[in-house]
Design a protein around this motif. Structure first.
Motif, PDB file in Angstrom:
ATOM      1  N   SER A 177       0.831  -1.208   0.000  1.00 55.89           N
ATOM      2  CA  SER A 177       0.000   0.000   0.000  1.00 55.89           C
ATOM      3  C   SER A 177       0.863   1.254   0.000  1.00 55.89           C
ATOM      4  CB  SER A 177      -0.910   0.004   1.232  1.00 55.89           C
ATOM      5  OG  SER A 177      -0.133   0.146   2.410  1.00 55.89           O
ATOM      6  N   PHE A 178       0.230   2.366  -0.330  1.00 54.74           N
ATOM      7  CA  PHE A 178       0.910   3.657  -0.335  1.00 54.74           C
ATOM      8  C   PHE A 178       1.462   3.990   1.040  1.00 54.74           C
ATOM      9  CE2 PHE A 178       0.901   8.242   0.291  1.00 54.74           C
ATOM     10  CZ  PHE A 178       1.605   8.700  -0.813  1.00 54.74           C
ATOM     11  N   SER A 179       0.649   3.809   2.090  1.00 55.01           N
ATOM     12  CA  SER A 179       1.072   4.156   3.447  1.00 55.01           C
ATOM     13  C   SER A 179       2.261   3.313   3.884  1.00 55.01           C
ATOM     14  CB  SER A 179      -0.091   3.985   4.428  1.00 55.01           C
ATOM     15  OG  SER A 179      -0.590   2.664   4.378  1.00 55.01           O
ATOM     16  N   ASP A 180       2.302   2.031   3.488  1.00 53.66           N
ATOM     17  CA  ASP A 180       3.450   1.177   3.832  1.00 53.66           C
ATOM     18  C   ASP A 180       4.728   1.696   3.185  1.00 53.66           C
ATOM     19  OD1 ASP A 180       1.899  -0.462   5.331  1.00 53.66           O
ATOM     20  OD2 ASP A 180       1.765  -2.085   3.882  1.00 53.66           O
ATOM     21  N   ASN A 181       4.618   2.109   1.915  1.00 53.20           N
ATOM     22  CA  ASN A 181       5.787   2.616   1.215  1.00 53.20           C
ATOM     23  C   ASN A 181       6.288   3.920   1.822  1.00 53.20           C
ATOM     24  OD1 ASN A 181       6.710   1.281  -1.583  1.00 53.20           O
ATOM     25  ND2 ASN A 181       4.558   0.794  -1.196  1.00 53.20           N
ATOM     26  N   VAL A 182       5.370   4.802   2.166  1.00 50.30           N
ATOM     27  CA  VAL A 182       5.758   6.066   2.786  1.00 50.30           C
ATOM     28  C   VAL A 182       6.427   5.818   4.132  1.00 50.30           C
ATOM     29  CG1 VAL A 182       4.910   8.215   3.792  1.00 50.30           C
ATOM     30  CG2 VAL A 182       4.010   7.427   1.596  1.00 50.30           C
ATOM     31  N   LEU A 183       5.853   4.914   4.929  1.00 46.77           N
ATOM     32  CA  LEU A 183       6.449   4.581   6.236  1.00 46.77           C
ATOM     33  C   LEU A 183       7.852   4.023   6.047  1.00 46.77           C
ATOM     34  CD1 LEU A 183       6.146   4.270   9.315  1.00 46.77           C
ATOM     35  CD2 LEU A 183       5.217   1.987   8.890  1.00 46.77           C
ATOM     36  N   LYS A 184       8.019   3.123   5.088  1.00 45.49           N
ATOM     37  CA  LYS A 184       9.331   2.508   4.828  1.00 45.49           C
ATOM     38  C   LYS A 184      10.351   3.573   4.441  1.00 45.49           C
ATOM     39  CE  LYS A 184      11.466  -0.980   1.796  1.00 45.49           C
ATOM     40  NZ  LYS A 184      12.329  -0.120   0.987  1.00 45.49           N
ATOM     41  N   LEU A 185       9.973   4.473   3.525  1.00 44.69           N
ATOM     42  CA  LEU A 185      10.889   5.528   3.097  1.00 44.69           C
ATOM     43  C   LEU A 185      11.232   6.477   4.244  1.00 44.69           C
ATOM     44  CD1 LEU A 185       9.368   6.372  -0.399  1.00 44.69           C
ATOM     45  CD2 LEU A 185      11.560   5.271   0.043  1.00 44.69           C
ATOM     46  N   ARG A 186      10.239   6.803   5.059  1.00 46.68           N
ATOM     47  CA  ARG A 186      10.475   7.710   6.183  1.00 46.68           C
ATOM     48  C   ARG A 186      11.394   7.091   7.226  1.00 46.68           C
ATOM     49  NH1 ARG A 186       4.418  10.476   6.689  1.00 46.68           N
ATOM     50  NH2 ARG A 186       5.027  12.436   5.668  1.00 46.68           N
ATOM     51  N   MET A 187      11.169   5.818   7.511  1.00 40.72           N
ATOM     52  CA  MET A 187      11.993   5.156   8.527  1.00 40.72           C
ATOM     53  C   MET A 187      13.427   4.964   8.038  1.00 40.72           C
ATOM     54  SD  MET A 187      10.174   4.819  11.225  1.00 40.72           S
ATOM     55  CE  MET A 187       9.469   6.415  10.788  1.00 40.72           C
ATOM     56  N   GLU A 188      13.587   4.619   6.771  1.00 44.30           N
ATOM     57  CA  GLU A 188      14.938   4.469   6.216  1.00 44.30           C
ATOM     58  C   GLU A 188      15.666   5.810   6.176  1.00 44.30           C
ATOM     59  OE1 GLU A 188      14.317   2.641   2.450  1.00 44.30           O
ATOM     60  OE2 GLU A 188      14.201   0.597   3.279  1.00 44.30           O
TER      61      GLU A 188
END
Length: 532
Positions: free
Chosen positions: A477-488
């Motif tokens: 999902s979009f939210s999963d990708n955003v979370l992944k990018l933010r955490m990295e």
């Protein structure tokens, strides 16, 4: 019905949005967002019917969201799902019109049953609003437009056989047991002595002819419409049992009366072309073309006249069926339906290439097929050479096909090549779009309200389309990708020694405590422990 899930805990949000088979209950998950601000954007952009929301979330509580929805979107059914079983919360939820108050952990079955009940209530409300009497009234208002559209498309041969039957039933016009005579009417060129109308007022004169025709033909067995070119058309009809000579005499008498009325009202003349009489409604478009050809003879015969078409009446032929078949072939090629293509190729062979057919007919049909495939390719703005690639030469040498077996193989190969090209270009376009979305996310990672609604709006895209292609290409999902990018990104920044609160701001978190909880949940350690 559209459902929106609002929950800051990712695993709970995913469980509700994707862990329940909502499609079986005709419920569409329109979005799954992590805070109230995103929820408001979602409701504003989409027609949301039901909202499931947590109470404690950053920036806006679920109760504040419920209150806002009650004021701005009172039709939305709000379901509170929270871990806090406090009386004050439950009382406030009643004040804010909340449909149901559920306490975590609520099983999927309970959540599903609650949403289904909310859906049923919403459906009942919609049914009360759009009651049958209201719909009948609106249908009656819209029916004249639908009839005119049907008659125009029928005359111009835009319907296949099954569409013609279906559309005629929708407007309650029976085609069976009737014979038809089409007529084309046109105002004659303005005489030099005319002082009532200017040359550029011809559209006004044509419209006047249409209105006069409607008035004169009222109460007769006829249909009056204006064609795409502004010409007035009449479809006269009579019972199939009526003598054709008597029917044609009646048509001529009514047209004479009409042209006389035009002379009296406009002080100008008009002429009419009459097509041949047909009983097969599929032949009416051909008869209508005949009426237009007959009208052109006024150049020789003069103005203010009624001119019948004098050649043979149209006859049923395989070429009429070919029109329907071409539409089906185009659909099968566009959608990549291989089994349907094979079935249609078999029908083509039976229609035009059986031993009983003339060689000339077979060649003509082959020309039509090549023209159809060319049109399909060109409709996308592509050339045959770039689309067919190594098959281009074989396509252009279609006239060298000698046997039926060769033709069948050629058709399969060319249709498959075009279908594959269409599919590949669509996938390529989808991947390019998702790459653009990912690039946009990377550039706006610091934005607190970085949601798919926000991205779709800024990139001028439809939210539902963006959501589907994003999930299709990335697998998440979009939210999963955003979370992944933010955490990295946060991990990378913290490793350089930047303070926690500065990192939180740079990756889109307004509250440092909320950022710290999210970081620890994602990586298993606190942000402050990164450099220890």
């Amino acid at each position: 019905m559209k459902l929106l899930v609002v929950e800051d805990e990712l695993h709970v949000r995913e469980r509700i949005a994707y862990g329940i088979d909502w499609e079986n209950y005709e419920i569409e998950v329109a979005g799954a967002v992590g805070n109230g601000k995103e929820a408001i954007i979602a409701v504003e952009k989409d027609c949301i019917d039901i909202v499931i929301t947590d109470i404690h979330m950053p920036d806006m509580s679920g109760l504040e969201l419920a209150k806002m929805l009650q004021n701005e979107y009172p039709h939305v059914k709000v379901i509170i799902l929270t871990g806090y079983d406090h009386f004050e919360y439950a009382r406030d939820s009643i004040d804010y019109g909340v449909f149901k108050y559920l306490v975590k952990p609520a099983e999927n079955e309970l959540v599903r049953e609650t949403v289904v009940r909310a859906k049923q209530l919403r459906e009942q409300e919609l049914n009360d609003i759009h009651n049958i009497a209201f719909l009948k009234m609106r249908w009656k208002e819209h029916l004249p437009h639908l009839k005119q559209l049907f008659y125009k498309n029928w005359l111009n041969g835009r319907y296949s056989s099954w569409e013609l039957d279906k559309r005629s039933q929708e407007i309650s016009f029976s085609l069976a047991g009737k014979k038809f005579v089409p007529v084309t009417l046109d105002m004659d060129p303005l005489a030099e002595t005319n002082d009532r109308f200017l040359a550029d007022e011809r559209p006004l004169i044509q419209y006047s002819l249409f209105n006069i025709t409607q008035d004169v033909m009222e109460g007769t067995d006829s249909i009056v419409l204006q064609d795409d070119d502004g010409l007035t058309a009449i479809i006269f009809f009579a019972p199939a049992s009526e003598e054709e000579s008597g029917f044609q005499l009646k048509v001529n008498q009514q047209l004479s009366r009409l042209l006389s009325t035009v002379r009296s009202c406009l002080k100008l003349t008009a002429s009419a072309g009459i097509g041949t009489c047909v009983e097969d409604h599929a032949l009416l478009p051909i008869a209508y073309k005949q009426s237009r050809m007959a009208l052109q003879e006024r150049i020789v015969l003069g103005n203010d006249t009624v001119i019948p078409y004098r050649n043979d009446a149209p006859a049923k032929s395989p070429w009429l069926n070919m029109n329907d078949l071409e539409k089906e072939i185009e659909m099968a090629v566009e959608t990549g339906n291989e089994s349907k293509r094979s079935e249609l190729i078999r029908i083509l062979m039976d229609m035009g290439f059986s031993p009983s057919h003339q060689i000339a007919d077979a060649k003509e049909m082959l020309l039509r097929i090549t023209a159809l495939l060319t049109r399909i390719v060109n409709s996308h703005g592509w050339s045959l050479r770039e689309t067919l690639a190594e098959d281009y030469t074989d396509f252009m040498n279609f006239n060298q096909l000698l046997a039926k077996e060769q033709l069948v193989e050629w058709l399969h190969r060319m249709m498959a090549r075009i279908s594959r090209s269409i599919s590949e270009r669509r996938r390529s376009g989808t991947h390019i779009t998702v790459s653009e979305i990912m690039a946009f996310i990377d550039r706006h990672l610091y934005e607190e309200e970085l949601s798919l609604y926000f991205v779709a709006e800024k990139m001028y895209m439809n939210y539902s389309y963006a959501s589907r292609i994003f999930k299709e290409v990335t697998g998440s999902s979009f939210s999963d990708n955003v979370l992944k990018l933010r955490m990295e990104k946060a991990k990378e920044l913290l490793a350089t020694g930047i303070k926690v609160y500065e990192v939180a701001e740079q990756v889109g978190y307004k509250h440092v405590n909320y950022f710290s909880r999210s970081f620890q949940k994602y990586w298993g350690i606190k942000p402050s422990e990164m450099n220890k």
